[in-house]
Design a protein around this motif. Structure first.
Motif, PDB file in Angstrom:
ATOM      1  N   LYS A  78       7.066  -1.833   3.229  1.00  0.00           N
ATOM      2  CA  LYS A  78       8.188  -2.367   2.432  1.00  0.00           C
ATOM      3  C   LYS A  78       9.201  -3.114   3.289  1.00  0.00           C
ATOM      4  CE  LYS A  78       7.891   1.390  -0.901  1.00  0.00           C
ATOM      5  NZ  LYS A  78       8.607   2.501  -1.555  1.00  0.00           N
ATOM      6  N   GLU A  79       9.176  -2.862   4.584  1.00  0.00           N
ATOM      7  CA  GLU A  79      10.174  -3.470   5.447  1.00  0.00           C
ATOM      8  C   GLU A  79       9.983  -4.984   5.555  1.00  0.00           C
ATOM      9  OE1 GLU A  79       9.939  -1.483   9.151  1.00  0.00           O
ATOM     10  OE2 GLU A  79      10.597   0.465   8.346  1.00  0.00           O
ATOM     11  N   ASN A  80       8.722  -5.414   5.575  1.00  0.00           N
ATOM     12  CA  ASN A  80       8.432  -6.849   5.702  1.00  0.00           C
ATOM     13  C   ASN A  80       7.995  -7.446   4.357  1.00  0.00           C
ATOM     14  OD1 ASN A  80       8.892  -6.739   8.508  1.00  0.00           O
ATOM     15  ND2 ASN A  80       6.801  -5.995   8.849  1.00  0.00           N
ATOM     16  N   ARG A  81       8.695  -7.092   3.277  1.00  0.00           N
ATOM     17  CA  ARG A  81       8.303  -7.529   1.934  1.00  0.00           C
ATOM     18  C   ARG A  81       8.828  -8.938   1.682  1.00  0.00           C
ATOM     19  NH1 ARG A  81       6.924  -4.494  -2.422  1.00  0.00           N
ATOM     20  NH2 ARG A  81       5.953  -3.150  -0.893  1.00  0.00           N
ATOM     21  N   THR A  82       8.149  -9.941   2.246  1.00  0.00           N
ATOM     22  CA  THR A  82       8.496 -11.340   2.008  1.00  0.00           C
ATOM     23  C   THR A  82       7.841 -11.816   0.719  1.00  0.00           C
ATOM     24  OG1 THR A  82       6.597 -12.144   3.244  1.00  0.00           O
ATOM     25  CG2 THR A  82       8.627 -11.757   4.491  1.00  0.00           C
ATOM     26  N   GLU A 124       5.627 -14.161   0.467  1.00  0.00           N
ATOM     27  CA  GLU A 124       4.195 -14.326   0.704  1.00  0.00           C
ATOM     28  C   GLU A 124       3.458 -12.998   0.583  1.00  0.00           C
ATOM     29  OE1 GLU A 124       6.565 -15.581   2.557  1.00  0.00           O
ATOM     30  OE2 GLU A 124       6.309 -17.742   2.135  1.00  0.00           O
ATOM     31  N   ARG A 125       4.090 -11.927   1.114  1.00  0.00           N
ATOM     32  CA  ARG A 125       3.447 -10.609   1.041  1.00  0.00           C
ATOM     33  C   ARG A 125       3.437 -10.090  -0.396  1.00  0.00           C
ATOM     34  NH1 ARG A 125       2.267  -8.209   5.783  1.00  0.00           N
ATOM     35  NH2 ARG A 125       2.152  -6.169   4.783  1.00  0.00           N
ATOM     36  N   GLU A 181      -3.171  -0.810  -0.065  1.00  0.00           N
ATOM     37  CA  GLU A 181      -2.311   0.278   0.413  1.00  0.00           C
ATOM     38  C   GLU A 181      -1.428  -0.200   1.564  1.00  0.00           C
ATOM     39  OE1 GLU A 181      -5.156   3.297   1.317  1.00  0.00           O
ATOM     40  OE2 GLU A 181      -5.124   4.130  -0.718  1.00  0.00           O
ATOM     41  N   ASP A 182      -1.997  -1.052   2.451  1.00  0.00           N
ATOM     42  CA  ASP A 182      -1.208  -1.581   3.562  1.00  0.00           C
ATOM     43  C   ASP A 182      -0.061  -2.439   3.052  1.00  0.00           C
ATOM     44  OD1 ASP A 182      -2.833  -0.302   5.333  1.00  0.00           O
ATOM     45  OD2 ASP A 182      -4.083  -2.057   5.779  1.00  0.00           O
ATOM     46  N   TYR A 183      -0.383  -3.345   2.124  1.00  0.00           N
ATOM     47  CA  TYR A 183       0.664  -4.211   1.561  1.00  0.00           C
ATOM     48  C   TYR A 183       1.716  -3.379   0.825  1.00  0.00           C
ATOM     49  CZ  TYR A 183      -1.779  -8.614   2.484  1.00  0.00           C
ATOM     50  OH  TYR A 183      -2.355  -9.694   3.103  1.00  0.00           O
ATOM     51  N   GLU A 219     -12.419  -1.956   1.329  1.00  0.00           N
ATOM     52  CA  GLU A 219     -11.586  -2.816   2.156  1.00  0.00           C
ATOM     53  C   GLU A 219     -10.380  -3.326   1.370  1.00  0.00           C
ATOM     54  OE1 GLU A 219     -14.819  -3.041   1.916  1.00  0.00           O
ATOM     55  OE2 GLU A 219     -15.502  -2.529   3.937  1.00  0.00           O
ATOM     56  N   TYR A 220     -10.615  -3.699   0.109  1.00  0.00           N
ATOM     57  CA  TYR A 220      -9.516  -4.193  -0.714  1.00  0.00           C
ATOM     58  C   TYR A 220      -8.543  -3.068  -1.081  1.00  0.00           C
ATOM     59  CZ  TYR A 220      -9.998  -9.158  -1.655  1.00  0.00           C
ATOM     60  OH  TYR A 220      -9.964 -10.518  -1.539  1.00  0.00           O
ATOM     61  N   VAL A 221      -9.081  -1.854  -1.250  1.00  0.00           N
ATOM     62  CA  VAL A 221      -8.206  -0.711  -1.524  1.00  0.00           C
ATOM     63  C   VAL A 221      -7.290  -0.468  -0.331  1.00  0.00           C
ATOM     64  CG1 VAL A 221      -8.132   1.775  -1.946  1.00  0.00           C
ATOM     65  CG2 VAL A 221      -9.829   0.365  -3.125  1.00  0.00           C
ATOM     66  N   ARG A 222      -7.849  -0.501   0.880  1.00  0.00           N
ATOM     67  CA  ARG A 222      -7.040  -0.298   2.087  1.00  0.00           C
ATOM     68  C   ARG A 222      -6.020  -1.438   2.249  1.00  0.00           C
ATOM     69  NH1 ARG A 222     -11.987   1.658   4.208  1.00  0.00           N
ATOM     70  NH2 ARG A 222     -12.532  -0.423   5.021  1.00  0.00           N
ATOM     71  N   MET A 223      -6.468  -2.658   1.955  1.00  0.00           N
ATOM     72  CA  MET A 223      -5.568  -3.804   2.052  1.00  0.00           C
ATOM     73  C   MET A 223      -4.389  -3.639   1.096  1.00  0.00           C
ATOM     74  SD  MET A 223      -6.531  -7.823   1.474  1.00  0.00           S
ATOM     75  CE  MET A 223      -8.119  -7.586   2.285  1.00  0.00           C
TER      76      MET A 223
END
Length: 490
Positions: free
Chosen positions: A318-322, A324-325, A312-314, A306-310
């Protein structure tokens, strides 16, 4: 004063967090490792336990993490990479100190045994039966809190008085403290609240039924304690003017007293916790010895998918790289790296333990086949280090606190190590054999005229062991055998 600035080049050896982790895990025995893994799983959500059916996925999860790191390297400068501070050369000292501190805090702590009563609870129960006002009761409770597990109060009342002022806000004069302390010393078990061994024995003997033996015992404890502990019985007998039989009865009365009244509770707890869990199990089949690591209660670990997928998602979004992210990505990456470090450290620990014990088994093959002490070969840390290629300090950490289960009992690994000596025929023997013979000689000696170190040395030389008197003294001390004067009996 003239200031001078200059550059110096120095070579420093510094352990990385991974190396520190491996060292700390290596020092743990099986039970401690189990607790350490449980704590790590709780602290790190990116670390999962797995069963036999899913254990094969650990490699895949690790590969996923590695692929994520590769993709991270291929991206531009905007991507977050922990490589800057995960590099061993670039880690700041304060980061390593924080890591070491966290590791120390996460070490398994001793858990008190549930059930039963402690000496402090028992004393507080007796205190509750006394007719004291609220302030005196608080002072007495504080005095009881300073009594150690052996039943002794080793702190002076003046120090306790200072603590009462600063910590409890009670100003108790010496007279009141002494009065309450004297009251506590009348509690059970007899001897509680003593300030030293002589005081402890005196408190106990004062409660014994009066007889000639107790009267003589009281005189010995109060007036001749130093000669008594040094077993100068002739001097005591002469000073008191008593017969051999009277002296024997007095000493028998003293030796039946309890030098540590608090041990009544410590022993009952210790019996529950002294069951040894072996780290290695040796089995013998058709004269051949084999061994296994005792991993029955050690869970398999994997990086959380689950953390690996999380991650990869983050990483992929790159478009929403705030900010916080970016912080979330940094947190997830840290947890994944920490999980993989821990899994690798566990594997390295297991590998080190296996290689070390394989070397020990090859050296002590005859002993593991027979269980006879005379088959125990001389072996020191350097011998095992030479076979494994590890440093001596690594071997020391590996064997410390570890036990092996054999067909003839469970032994600490340190039991298998001993120095080398030669007998008169030039044959190499273990120093443990010398200690065994020393123990036998002492067991057979005349206790009224115990053997001196010189006499023990002569007896050993007569048996064919070339040994010096100072070596005899060293082995005697290591075997826990007191000097001749202290072995003397009436």
């Amino acid at each position: 004063m003239k200031l001078k600035q200059e550059l110096q080049q120095r070579t420093l050896q510094r352990l990385s967090p991974q190396q520190i982790q491996v060292i700390r895990l290596l020092e743990l025995n099986t039970v401690e490792l189990e607790e350490r893994i449980k704590q790590e799983v709780i602290d790190n959500p990116a670390l999962d336990e797995t069963d036999e059916e899913t254990s094969g996925r650990e490699t895949a999860a690790a590969d996923d993490t590695a692929d994520g790191e590769e993709r991270e390297k291929e991206n531009g400068e905007d991507d977050i990479s922990l490589g800057d501070y995960l590099s061993e050369d670039d880690i700041p000292d304060y980061k390593i100190e924080q890591y070491e501190r966290k590791q120390e805090e996460s070490q398994p702590r001793e858990i008190p045994f549930a059930g039963g009563s402690s000496i402090h609870e028992y004393l507080l129960q007796q205190l509750g039966m006394q007719d004291l006002d609220e302030q005196d009761e608080k002072i007495a409770e504080y005095i009881i809190g300073n009594i150690d597990d052996d039943g002794y109060l080793r702190r002076p009342l003046a120090s306790i008085s200072d603590d009462l002022i600063f910590q409890v806000g009670i100003d108790a004069d010496n007279e009141k403290l002494q009065k309450l302390f004297t009251l506590i010393r009348t509690f059970d078990p007899a001897g509680v609240g003593a300030t030293d061994l002589q005081d402890c024995l005196a408190l106990q003997i004062s409660r014994e039924k009066e007889s000639e033996a107790t009267r003589n015992a009281t005189k010995i404890i109060t007036g001749y304690f130093e000669p008594f502990i040094k077993k100068h019985y002739d001097k005591i007998q002469k000073q008191l003017g008593i017969s051999d039989e009277a002296l024997k009865e007095a000493i028998k009365t003293i030796t039946q007293l309890n030098p540590k009244p608090g041990n009544i509770w410590n022993t009952s707890y210790g019996d529950n916790g002294n069951r040894v869990i072996p780290d290695f199990i040796v089995e013998s089949n058709d004269g051949e010895q084999s061994f296994t690591l005792n991993n029955s209660n050690i869970p398999e670990l994997k990086v959380s998918p689950e953390y690996v997928r999380m991650y990869e998602d983050y990483q992929g979004n790159k478009e929403n790289r705030t900010k916080e992210r970016r912080d979330a990505l940094l947190f997830v990456k840290q947890k994944l790296d920490s999980a993989q470090w821990f899994i690798n450290a566990i594997k390295q620990r297991q590998e080190t333990l296996i290689n070390t014990f394989r070397a020990i088994l090859s050296i002590q093959k005859e002993y593991f086949a027979t269980g006879e002490e005379h088959d125990l070969r001389p072996m020191i840390l350097k011998d095992v280090a030479a076979l494994t290629g590890y440093d001596i300090s690594t071997i020391s950490r590996t064997i410390n606190g570890k036990y092996v289960q054999t067909p003839f009992g469970i032994f600490p690994l340190k039991y298998l190590f001993s120095e080398s000596m030669q007998n008169s025929s030039g044959e190499e023997i273990s120093s443990r054999e010398i200690k065994k013979i020393l123990t036998e000689l002492v067991a057979e000696e005349d206790k009224q005229r115990p053997l001196s170190d010189d006499e023990l040395c002569n007896r050993l030389q007569q048996k064919g062991y070339k040994i010096a008197r100072r070596t005899v003294a060293k082995y005697r001390e290591q075997a826990g055998i007191p000097v001749a004067r202290l072995r003397k009996e009436l």
